[in-house]
Design an enzyme around this catalytic site. Structure first.
Site, short mmCIF file in Angstrom:
data_model
loop_
_atom_site.label_atom_id
_atom_site.label_comp_id
_atom_site.label_asym_id
_atom_site.label_seq_id
_atom_site.Cartn_x
_atom_site.Cartn_y
_atom_site.Cartn_z
N HIS A 17 -16.04 -66.48 54.95
CA HIS A 17 -16.19 -67.66 55.83
C HIS A 17 -17.56 -67.63 56.51
O HIS A 17 -18.25 -68.64 56.58
CB HIS A 17 -15.14 -67.65 56.94
N LYS A 41 2.79 -74.48 59.38
CA LYS A 41 2.22 -73.30 58.72
C LYS A 41 2.43 -72.07 59.60
O LYS A 41 2.35 -72.17 60.82
CB LYS A 41 0.72 -73.53 58.50
N ARG A 90 -14.26 -70.34 45.80
CA ARG A 90 -14.45 -69.00 45.24
C ARG A 90 -14.38 -69.01 43.72
O ARG A 90 -14.84 -68.10 43.06
CB ARG A 90 -13.37 -68.05 45.77
N SER A 128 -8.22 -64.38 53.14
CA SER A 128 -7.55 -63.93 54.36
C SER A 128 -6.18 -63.33 54.06
O SER A 128 -5.79 -62.31 54.65
CB SER A 128 -7.38 -65.09 55.35
#
Ligand code: ADP
Length: 157
Positions: A17, A41, A90, A128
């Site tokens: 990040h 979430k 990514r 993460s």
């Protein structure tokens, strides 16, 4: 004045990040890191904890700020007149998801443009969710997250 937002969960923030933030800070005049507060979430860190970590980490850049958002990101942006939404990718897996997300946002807000920034090869495995799992097994995450995030993970887990 080119303003952009970089939205995400940042649960927790990683060097991946930060690399996107650092590169974006040199491209845009004003960058807001927008931390999602999605009630559906499950996060490891509270919104305030994530905001606190991001605020500490963005100190080196005068044109980067952080904010919480519990609405749709496009609504957040429309309200503030920001048109550029930045996301990091990514690889192909990220891209197909990000592409669909950008199509949805385009349908919701045609004036908003999503821009993708590819990861730096050094960080393309950083995620993460993996880092939280690794940390829970006391794996070495020193090369993946800044020291303050490592400390926060230690305390939390
Ligand atoms: P979200 O739940 O919105 O995907 P994340 O915190 O996982 O939130 O990611 C926020 C943004 O940062 C996303 O655009 C994601 O693709 C990007 N990102 C996460 N890790 C990396 C990395 N290692 N390199 C580049 N971009 C990354």
């Amino acid at each position: 004045m080119l303003k952009a937002v970089f939205p995400g969960s940042f649960d927790p923030p990683t060097f991946g990040h930060l690399n996107i933030i650092e590169r974006a800070a040199s491209l845009f005049d004003d960058l807001t890191v927008v931390i999602a507060e999605n009630r559906d979430k499950k996060y490891l860190f509270t919104a305030e904890e994530r905001l606190g970590m991001i605020n500490d980490l963005i100190r080196p850049w005068g044109n980067v700020s952080a904010a919480l958002c519990d609405t749709l990101i496009v609504d957040y942006m429309k309200k503030r007149g920001i048109r550029l939404l930045l996301r990091g990718v990514r690889g192909i897996g990220d891209f197909s998801y990000e592409f669909e997300l950008s199509m949805m946002n385009k349908a919701l807000a045609p004036g908003i443009e999503t821009v993708f920034m590819t990861t730096d090869p050094k960080y393309f495995v950083l995620r993460s969710s993996f880092i939280k799992e690794l940390a829970s097994f006391h794996g070495d995450i020193a090369s993946m997250v800044p020291p303050l995030v490592m400390e926060a993970l230690k305390t939390k887990l």
